[in-house]
Design an enzyme around this catalytic site. Structure first.
Site, short mmCIF file in Angstrom:
data_model
loop_
_atom_site.label_atom_id
_atom_site.label_comp_id
_atom_site.label_asym_id
_atom_site.label_seq_id
_atom_site.Cartn_x
_atom_site.Cartn_y
_atom_site.Cartn_z
N GLU A 1 36.98 34.51 54.18
CA GLU A 1 37.64 34.50 52.93
C GLU A 1 39.18 34.22 53.05
O GLU A 1 39.69 33.76 52.66
CB GLU A 1 37.25 35.84 52.03
CG GLU A 1 35.82 35.95 51.50
CD GLU A 1 35.30 34.72 51.01
OE1 GLU A 1 35.81 34.12 50.02
OE2 GLU A 1 34.08 34.36 51.20
N TRP B 1 39.99 26.17 40.82
CA TRP B 1 39.69 25.43 39.85
C TRP B 1 39.25 24.00 40.09
O TRP B 1 38.13 23.82 39.40
CB TRP B 1 40.98 25.20 38.80
CG TRP B 1 41.04 26.53 37.89
CD1 TRP B 1 41.85 27.66 38.29
CD2 TRP B 1 40.51 26.72 36.77
NE1 TRP B 1 41.74 28.52 37.21
CE2 TRP B 1 40.83 28.11 36.36
CE3 TRP B 1 39.46 26.09 36.13
CZ2 TRP B 1 40.34 28.85 35.26
CZ3 TRP B 1 38.95 26.71 35.09
CH2 TRP B 1 39.36 27.91 34.55
N ASN C 1 36.16 37.54 41.69
CA ASN C 1 35.98 36.19 42.13
C ASN C 1 34.68 35.56 41.64
O ASN C 1 34.68 34.47 41.18
CB ASN C 1 35.90 35.98 43.86
CG ASN C 1 35.83 34.66 44.18
OD1 ASN C 1 36.50 33.59 43.81
ND2 ASN C 1 34.70 34.42 44.98
N TRP D 1 39.44 30.81 53.70
CA TRP D 1 39.61 29.90 52.53
C TRP D 1 41.25 29.89 51.90
O TRP D 1 41.80 29.01 51.42
CB TRP D 1 38.72 30.84 51.41
CG TRP D 1 37.21 30.06 51.37
CD1 TRP D 1 36.27 30.91 51.96
CD2 TRP D 1 36.70 28.93 50.96
NE1 TRP D 1 35.17 29.82 51.84
CE2 TRP D 1 35.47 28.55 51.35
CE3 TRP D 1 37.57 27.77 50.44
CZ2 TRP D 1 34.73 27.48 51.10
CZ3 TRP D 1 36.76 26.71 50.10
CH2 TRP D 1 35.48 26.58 50.23
N TRP E 1 40.18 21.17 33.67
CA TRP E 1 40.37 22.45 34.27
C TRP E 1 41.73 22.81 34.32
O TRP E 1 42.09 24.01 34.67
CB TRP E 1 39.77 22.20 35.84
CG TRP E 1 40.63 20.89 36.52
CD1 TRP E 1 40.00 19.53 36.44
CD2 TRP E 1 41.50 21.02 37.01
NE1 TRP E 1 41.04 18.80 37.19
CE2 TRP E 1 41.84 19.70 37.71
CE3 TRP E 1 42.68 22.03 37.49
CZ2 TRP E 1 42.98 19.21 38.34
CZ3 TRP E 1 43.73 21.69 38.56
CH2 TRP E 1 43.90 20.43 38.86
N TRP F 1 36.62 14.43 29.51
CA TRP F 1 36.81 15.53 28.83
C TRP F 1 36.58 15.64 27.52
O TRP F 1 36.77 14.46 26.67
CB TRP F 1 38.00 16.33 29.23
CG TRP F 1 38.20 16.47 30.48
CD1 TRP F 1 39.30 15.66 31.41
CD2 TRP F 1 37.77 17.33 31.48
NE1 TRP F 1 39.04 16.09 32.61
CE2 TRP F 1 38.13 17.15 32.76
CE3 TRP F 1 36.82 18.37 31.43
CZ2 TRP F 1 37.63 17.70 34.00
CZ3 TRP F 1 36.24 19.06 32.37
CH2 TRP F 1 36.90 18.54 33.93
P1 FAD Z 1 38.56 39.69 48.66
O1 FAD Z 1 37.25 39.28 48.63
O2 FAD Z 1 38.84 41.01 49.04
O3 FAD Z 1 39.19 38.56 49.70
C1 FAD Z 1 40.28 38.81 50.47
C2 FAD Z 1 41.42 37.85 50.44
O4 FAD Z 1 40.83 36.54 50.79
C3 FAD Z 1 41.73 37.56 48.95
O5 FAD Z 1 42.88 38.50 48.66
C4 FAD Z 1 42.19 36.07 49.05
O6 FAD Z 1 43.69 36.01 49.57
C5 FAD Z 1 41.38 35.42 49.92
N1 FAD Z 1 40.32 34.84 49.15
C6 FAD Z 1 39.21 35.28 48.94
N2 FAD Z 1 38.52 34.38 48.25
C7 FAD Z 1 39.29 33.15 48.15
C8 FAD Z 1 39.22 31.83 47.49
N3 FAD Z 1 38.00 31.74 46.95
N4 FAD Z 1 40.20 30.87 47.61
C9 FAD Z 1 41.07 31.30 48.29
N5 FAD Z 1 41.50 32.49 48.81
C10 FAD Z 1 40.84 33.44 48.91
N6 FAD Z 1 43.00 33.58 44.40
C11 FAD Z 1 44.34 34.06 44.36
O7 FAD Z 1 44.87 34.72 45.22
N7 FAD Z 1 45.31 33.25 43.47
C12 FAD Z 1 44.95 32.61 42.40
O8 FAD Z 1 45.46 32.13 41.45
C13 FAD Z 1 43.37 32.38 42.49
N8 FAD Z 1 42.94 31.64 41.44
C14 FAD Z 1 41.60 31.32 41.45
C15 FAD Z 1 41.13 30.66 40.29
C16 FAD Z 1 39.53 30.20 40.32
C17 FAD Z 1 38.99 29.28 39.26
C18 FAD Z 1 38.94 30.76 41.49
C19 FAD Z 1 37.41 30.61 41.26
C20 FAD Z 1 39.31 31.55 42.28
C21 FAD Z 1 40.60 32.01 42.58
N9 FAD Z 1 41.20 32.84 43.57
C22 FAD Z 1 42.69 33.01 43.45
C23 FAD Z 1 40.34 33.10 44.70
C24 FAD Z 1 39.62 34.38 44.60
O9 FAD Z 1 39.09 34.73 43.28
C25 FAD Z 1 40.61 35.65 44.77
O10 FAD Z 1 41.55 35.55 45.82
C26 FAD Z 1 40.11 36.88 45.01
O11 FAD Z 1 39.12 37.14 43.76
C27 FAD Z 1 40.93 38.15 44.99
O12 FAD Z 1 40.31 39.40 45.06
P2 FAD Z 1 40.28 40.13 46.42
O13 FAD Z 1 41.73 40.12 47.00
O14 FAD Z 1 39.53 41.18 46.31
O15 FAD Z 1 39.49 39.23 47.18
#
Ligand code: FAD
Length: 485
Positions: free
Chosen positions: A278, A386, A345, A281, A363, A309
């Site tokens: 993650e 997105w 997420n 990602w 989106w 759209w």
């Molecule tokens: P954890 O599951 O604990 O993951 C650890 C870290 O890994 C996160 O803090 C984050 O930095 C990174 N990470 C995890 N999943 C993703 C992912 N899919 N994409 C990129 N990095 C990821 N994340 C943001 O930080 N900012 C946003 O503006 C953002 N917008 C999003 C919009 C959409 C539509 C979607 C589907 C996802 C988005 N995310 C965004 C990714 C993800 O949802 C969040 O990073 C995550 O939910 C943060 O919670 P956590 O720190 O507990 O994640």
């Protein structure tokens, strides 16, 4: 005396801060500075929730500095004239900062660097925000990656450097050096909506460290499967801390790999490995934003710029924004976002799919709402999230993969705890109907004290019909682009 300015931006920490450590190594006097210049971040200046976080994070950084006998100097931008004035006032010979990657800020920083160098300052910039720089990871053809799996492999092959240490001793800043106050930056809104939101968090370096510690203790061993369950506390909630640089990804990488190495149980090792994926990602998001800087506004997959759209009414978008769509898991997510500035997420994917596919709203509308309401709003990750969900980005979910929010709810929130927490008017519904109240018999609704259309909305769209409508729109796009090819 030999003086350097250290410009804090989204690196609001004292540990693993290469610009700060470099300055401390080379100079007798080091002046920590924060410049407020949101206009320079246009078209993506920090949204309302981010500004609240930023206020508290700056407060925390200033407090930590003051404990060391130093203070953060606050000034309003424009950044160039503010830096030039500070350099003149302090007779600084150098300016250091950690790099940012938003397209507008890359341009701004390059111009600033050139202008300050012309003034005779030594300017050096560093990586504090990423495991590796976006230009360091390349395909065999020397280009950027557009697919996650080979990108992730490459990140692991290149390897992750250990984090830097902690800035322990800082020289005092002259009392005569003027600073505005944090309040002068007016980051907090006039109406006090933010108090409840921020009560869910502890912004700042200490809060980040505590969030990491409690994740390693309680979340890591559950993370592999548990990260999909929005009612459970198995994710790290580190995203806003990472966005503001209160903790760096290398610190997290090291802590997680150490926890994996010292753990005897497979669940923790699997959880750790999934967690590192993650984090990659996030790197991938930065890689894409750097190489494709148009993507916050336009689809990476150019074909989708012609996507048909639907002309939507404001009330459709507003129902989604405020958690009044009549689809419980969507509404729960949107209300969690509104109240806490964050959303799980799994639910981000569900609400984004519902908006872009079932409602056929572009989106970009969803991305803008998230930008204003998320405390972790991040141009790279938000754009990736997105575009991935809408099916128009790199390595995206295929467009025809349309999340069914009822099935998603039943699978990832089987007891309905998440919905009950955020949509309390449904809390008395039995599990069978919690994700689809419109299917419940009259008696069940009555017993739960719900009149649909009054206490809780009827669904905004029929899920099966709107799914088919989205598939038809996709077919139309395919025909349209086939004709023009
Ligand atoms: P954890 O599951 O604990 O993951 C650890 C870290 O890994 C996160 O803090 C984050 O930095 C990174 N990470 C995890 N999943 C993703 C992912 N899919 N994409 C990129 N990095 C990821 N994340 C943001 O930080 N900012 C946003 O503006 C953002 N917008 C999003 C919009 C959409 C539509 C979607 C589907 C996802 C988005 N995310 C965004 C990714 C993800 O949802 C969040 O990073 C995550 O939910 C943060 O919670 P956590 O720190 O507990 O994640």
């Amino acid at each position: 005396m030999d003086t350097a300015l250290v410009w804090f931006r989204r690196d609001l920490r004292l540990a693993d801060n290469p610009a700060l450590l470099h300055a401390l190594k080379r100079h007798q006097r080091v002046i920590p500075v924060y410049l407020h210049c949101p206009d320079e971040e246009a078209p993506w200046p920090p949204g309302a929730a981010q500004r609240v976080w930023l206020h508290h994070s700056l407060q925390a950084l200033d407090d930590s500095l003051r404990k060391k006998g130093v203070r953060l100097i606050f000034r309003h931008g424009p950044s160039l004239s503010a830096m030039q004035r500070l350099a003149a006032e302090t007779e600084a010979c150098a300016s250091y900062w950690n790099r940012l990657y938003d397209p507008a800020l890359i341009i701004r920083d390059k111009q600033l660097e050139a202008a300050l160098q012309q003034d005779g300052l030594n300017v050096e910039t560093f990586n504090s925000a990423l495991l590796q720089e976006p230009w360091e990871i390349k395909t065999k053809q020397d280009g950027p990656y557009k697919v996650y799996t080979p990108f992730a492999r490459s990140v692991r092959e290149v390897g992750v450097d250990p984090p830097n240490g902690m800035a322990r001793k800082l020289p005092a800043v002259a009392k005569s050096l003027l600073s505005e106050t944090l309040e002068d930056l007016q980051l907090l809104p006039r109406q006090a909506w933010h108090r409840n939101m921020i009560a869910h968090w502890q912004p700042g370096e200490l809060g980040a460290r505590q969030a990491l510690r409690s994740f390693l203790k309680a979340g890591l061993s559950q993370y592999k499967e548990g990260r999909n369950l929005p009612a459970e506390p198995f994710v790290s909630r580190l995203s806003p801390h990472l966005h503001f640089g209160e903790i760096g990804p290398r610190q997290i990488w090291q802590a997680v790999t150490q926890a994996m190495d010292s753990s005897r149980d497979k669940a923790s090792r699997d959880g750790g490995d999934t967690y590192l994926k993650e984090l990659i990602w996030r790197e991938f998001a930065y890689h894409l934003l750097f190489h494709f800087p148009h993507t916050p506004d336009s689809p990476l997959n150019d074909r989708f710029s012609q996507f048909p759209w639907l002309e939507h009414e404001d009330k459709t978008l507003s129902a989604w924004q405020h958690g009044r769509t009549g689809i419980p898991i969507v509404d729960a997510g949107m209300r969690e976002l509104w109240q806490t500035g964050w959303m799980h997420n799994r639910v981000r994917m569900i609400v984004a799919s519902f908006l872009t596919k079932n409602l056929l709203v572009p989106w970009q509308e969803g991305a803008r709402w998230f930008w204003d309401t998320l405390v972790d709003a991040d141009l790279a990750s938000n754009t990736l999230g997105w575009q991935w969900t809408a099916g128009c980005g790199a390595d995206a979910a295929p467009y025809f993969r349309i999340f069914n929010p009822v099935l998603q709810g039943a699978r990832f929130d089987p007891a309905g705890d998440y919905v009950r927490q955020w949509v309390p008017e449904l809390s008395k519904l039995p599990n069978k109907w919690i994700h689809q109240p419109w299917r419940a018999k009259k008696d069940a609704l009555q017993e739960a004290g719900i009149q649909l259309g009054k206490d809780y909305p009827q669904p905004l769209v029929d899920l099966a019909e709107s799914r088919q409508r989205a598939l038809n729109a996709y077919d139309n796009l395919r025909e349209l682009t086939a004709q023009s090819e």
